[in-house]
Design a protein around this motif. Sequence first.
Motif, short mmCIF file in Angstrom:
data_model
loop_
_atom_site.label_atom_id
_atom_site.label_comp_id
_atom_site.label_asym_id
_atom_site.label_seq_id
_atom_site.Cartn_x
_atom_site.Cartn_y
_atom_site.Cartn_z
N GLY A 117 0.81 -1.21 0.00
CA GLY A 117 0.00 0.00 0.00
C GLY A 117 0.84 1.26 0.00
O GLY A 117 0.51 2.24 -0.68
N ALA A 118 1.94 1.25 0.75
CA ALA A 118 2.82 2.42 0.80
C ALA A 118 3.42 2.71 -0.57
O ALA A 118 3.48 3.87 -1.00
CB ALA A 118 3.92 2.20 1.83
N CYS A 119 3.86 1.67 -1.26
CA CYS A 119 4.39 1.87 -2.62
C CYS A 119 3.32 2.39 -3.57
O CYS A 119 3.57 3.29 -4.37
CB CYS A 119 4.98 0.56 -3.14
SG CYS A 119 6.56 0.08 -2.41
N GLN A 120 2.14 1.81 -3.47
CA GLN A 120 1.05 2.24 -4.35
C GLN A 120 0.70 3.71 -4.10
O GLN A 120 0.44 4.46 -5.04
CB GLN A 120 -0.17 1.34 -4.13
CG GLN A 120 0.04 -0.07 -4.68
CD GLN A 120 -1.01 -1.06 -4.20
OE1 GLN A 120 -1.57 -0.90 -3.11
NE2 GLN A 120 -1.28 -2.09 -4.99
N MET A 121 0.73 4.13 -2.84
CA MET A 121 0.46 5.54 -2.53
C MET A 121 1.53 6.44 -3.15
O MET A 121 1.21 7.48 -3.74
CB MET A 121 0.42 5.75 -1.01
CG MET A 121 -0.82 5.18 -0.35
SD MET A 121 -0.79 5.31 1.46
CE MET A 121 -1.01 7.09 1.69
N THR A 122 2.77 6.04 -3.03
CA THR A 122 3.86 6.83 -3.59
C THR A 122 3.74 6.94 -5.11
O THR A 122 4.06 7.97 -5.70
CB THR A 122 5.22 6.21 -3.22
OG1 THR A 122 5.32 6.13 -1.79
CG2 THR A 122 6.39 7.04 -3.76
N LEU A 123 3.23 5.88 -5.72
CA LEU A 123 3.06 5.86 -7.18
C LEU A 123 1.76 6.51 -7.62
O LEU A 123 1.47 6.55 -8.82
CB LEU A 123 3.13 4.42 -7.67
CG LEU A 123 4.49 3.71 -7.51
CD1 LEU A 123 4.35 2.21 -7.74
CD2 LEU A 123 5.52 4.30 -8.46
N GLY A 124 0.98 7.02 -6.68
CA GLY A 124 -0.27 7.68 -7.01
C GLY A 124 -1.42 6.73 -7.30
O GLY A 124 -2.46 7.15 -7.82
N ARG A 125 -1.26 5.46 -6.94
CA ARG A 125 -2.30 4.46 -7.19
C ARG A 125 -3.13 4.29 -5.91
O ARG A 125 -3.14 3.24 -5.27
CB ARG A 125 -1.65 3.15 -7.64
CG ARG A 125 -0.96 3.30 -8.99
CD ARG A 125 0.09 2.26 -9.28
NE ARG A 125 -0.40 0.90 -9.25
CZ ARG A 125 0.33 -0.17 -9.55
NH1 ARG A 125 1.60 -0.02 -9.95
NH2 ARG A 125 -0.17 -1.37 -9.47
N ASN A 126 -3.83 5.36 -5.53
CA ASN A 126 -4.45 5.41 -4.21
C ASN A 126 -5.63 4.46 -4.04
O ASN A 126 -5.87 3.97 -2.93
CB ASN A 126 -4.89 6.84 -3.89
CG ASN A 126 -3.71 7.73 -3.58
OD1 ASN A 126 -2.59 7.27 -3.41
ND2 ASN A 126 -3.96 9.03 -3.50
N ASP A 127 -6.38 4.19 -5.10
CA ASP A 127 -7.49 3.24 -4.98
C ASP A 127 -6.97 1.84 -4.68
O ASP A 127 -7.53 1.13 -3.83
CB ASP A 127 -8.33 3.23 -6.25
CG ASP A 127 -9.16 4.50 -6.42
OD1 ASP A 127 -9.34 5.23 -5.41
OD2 ASP A 127 -9.61 4.77 -7.54
N GLU A 128 -5.89 1.46 -5.35
CA GLU A 128 -5.28 0.16 -5.08
C GLU A 128 -4.69 0.13 -3.68
O GLU A 128 -4.78 -0.88 -2.97
CB GLU A 128 -4.19 -0.13 -6.11
CG GLU A 128 -4.70 -0.32 -7.53
CD GLU A 128 -3.57 -0.44 -8.52
OE1 GLU A 128 -2.71 -1.31 -8.35
OE2 GLU A 128 -3.53 0.37 -9.47
N ALA A 129 -4.08 1.24 -3.27
CA ALA A 129 -3.50 1.32 -1.93
C ALA A 129 -4.58 1.17 -0.87
O ALA A 129 -4.37 0.50 0.16
CB ALA A 129 -2.76 2.65 -1.76
N PHE A 130 -5.73 1.79 -1.11
CA PHE A 130 -6.84 1.71 -0.16
C PHE A 130 -7.23 0.25 0.07
O PHE A 130 -7.40 -0.20 1.22
CB PHE A 130 -8.03 2.50 -0.69
CG PHE A 130 -9.10 2.78 0.32
CD1 PHE A 130 -9.03 3.91 1.12
CD2 PHE A 130 -10.18 1.92 0.46
CE1 PHE A 130 -10.03 4.18 2.06
CE2 PHE A 130 -11.17 2.17 1.39
CZ PHE A 130 -11.10 3.30 2.20
N GLU A 131 -7.31 -0.51 -1.00
CA GLU A 131 -7.68 -1.93 -0.89
C GLU A 131 -6.57 -2.72 -0.20
O GLU A 131 -6.85 -3.58 0.65
CB GLU A 131 -7.97 -2.50 -2.27
CG GLU A 131 -8.26 -4.00 -2.27
CD GLU A 131 -9.42 -4.39 -1.36
OE1 GLU A 131 -9.39 -5.51 -0.81
OE2 GLU A 131 -10.36 -3.59 -1.18
N SER A 132 -5.32 -2.44 -0.52
CA SER A 132 -4.20 -3.16 0.10
C SER A 132 -4.17 -2.92 1.61
O SER A 132 -3.96 -3.85 2.39
CB SER A 132 -2.87 -2.72 -0.52
OG SER A 132 -2.81 -3.07 -1.88
#
Length: 202
Positions: A117-132
Amino acid sequence: YIALVDQAWAAMDEKKPEEGDRFVQESQTLRRDYELAWLYKFERAFDRAQEERSSDNRLALFQIAAEVAAIWPDQDWPEKLRGEALATDGRYSEALTAFERARDRDPDDPRTWVQIGACQMTLGRNDEAFESLQQALRRSPSLPTANARLALLSFERGDFVRATQLNEVARRLAPGVALTHYVHARLLVRKGDYEAALVPFT
């Protein structure tokens, strides 16, 4: 070899890392495949890479991760070490791939989901991060890092009630985590309490 590594960690806690390094070196002459010895070496290399971002320190961190992966090629934690090394180097897409491999090997570890989730947030993939991060909380509802990151995403989604609830859990369990103070300050600013919002940053 176990006692030597225990002494190494104690030396690190006492701010005597050079002494700890010697204990680990002695331990690894007796047995090479003791996990805690390698975790000690990785943490030391990680600290050095954070203190001084030189090519030598970066290389040392990746070498340790590679040696661990060679000894334990099918386990999840070598991939997590590789992911941490890549993230420290700013290579978040590659770090995400490493953490996803770790997750595939052990999908029940909530901390791996947080790293994803932290990586996804850094990459701007916040919807995926939310699920992770929700996956992390399903496995460990009281995990502070998952609560804090999910609080930030909830705030950015406009779900201020949930952001407050999640952040309060994280603040109670881990008051030293900087992200919880940042989210708390943003919630206070939203309420118009600007003076109180400055407190977390003083």
